[in-house]
Design a protein around this motif. Structure first.
Motif, short mmCIF file in Angstrom:
data_model
loop_
_atom_site.label_atom_id
_atom_site.label_comp_id
_atom_site.label_asym_id
_atom_site.label_seq_id
_atom_site.Cartn_x
_atom_site.Cartn_y
_atom_site.Cartn_z
N ASN A 113 0.85 -1.18 0.00
CA ASN A 113 0.00 0.00 0.00
C ASN A 113 0.90 1.24 0.00
N LEU A 114 0.61 2.19 -0.87
CA LEU A 114 1.47 3.37 -0.98
C LEU A 114 1.47 4.22 0.28
N ILE A 115 0.32 4.35 0.93
CA ILE A 115 0.25 5.14 2.16
C ILE A 115 1.06 4.47 3.27
N ILE A 166 -2.40 10.61 -4.60
CA ILE A 166 -3.75 11.02 -5.00
C ILE A 166 -3.92 10.91 -6.51
N ASN A 167 -2.92 11.34 -7.28
CA ASN A 167 -3.01 11.23 -8.73
C ASN A 167 -3.02 9.77 -9.19
N VAL A 168 -2.23 8.93 -8.54
CA VAL A 168 -2.24 7.50 -8.88
C VAL A 168 -3.61 6.90 -8.57
N PHE A 169 -4.19 7.29 -7.44
CA PHE A 169 -5.50 6.75 -7.08
C PHE A 169 -6.57 7.22 -8.05
N ARG A 170 -6.50 8.47 -8.49
CA ARG A 170 -7.48 8.96 -9.47
C ARG A 170 -7.35 8.24 -10.81
N SER A 197 -0.75 -1.75 -9.00
CA SER A 197 -1.50 -1.02 -10.01
C SER A 197 -0.62 -0.04 -10.79
N ILE A 198 0.51 0.34 -10.26
CA ILE A 198 1.39 1.29 -10.94
C ILE A 198 2.35 0.58 -11.88
N GLU A 199 2.56 -0.70 -11.68
CA GLU A 199 3.55 -1.42 -12.46
C GLU A 199 3.22 -1.47 -13.96
N ASN A 200 1.96 -1.28 -14.31
CA ASN A 200 1.59 -1.36 -15.72
C ASN A 200 1.48 0.02 -16.37
#
Length: 102
Positions: free
Chosen positions: A27-29, A83-87, A96-99
């Protein structure tokens, strides 16, 4: 007066808890909080070694204040990125960021 060893034990525990949290969490947080724990351990070490080695000087305290300021700026930038990644991906997981594409 509290012995110096207690502060060093506290900072060691904070450091290893932060490293463990950063390595094991996806988790990023939670990863951001783990990095903050590591920075807090460094701040405790700055103040402890300043008090131990140079009791009449304040360099360690100034380094600690500077480190707290840098950590606050780093946290603000990291929260904005999260926040931008979550949006974009509707998830705050590292997977979810790996792609991401360029």
């Amino acid at each position: 007066m509290i012995p110096v060893e207690y502060f060093l034990i506290l900072s060691t525990l904070l450091f290893f808890i932060g490293v463990f949290g950063f390595v094991t969490r996806r988790n990023l947080i939670a990863m951001l909080i783990s990095v903050e724990l590591v920075l807090n351990a460094v701040d405790i070490n700055f103040t402890v070694f300043n008090r131990l080695l140079f009791p009449d000087q304040l360099e360690g305290f100034f380094f600690t204040l500077f480190s707290i300021g840098v950590a606050a700026a780093e946290t603000a930038v990291a929260v904005a990125i999260i926040i931008n990644v979550f949006r974009r991906f509707h998830s705050d997981q590292v997977n979810s960021i790996e792609n991401m594409r360029l």
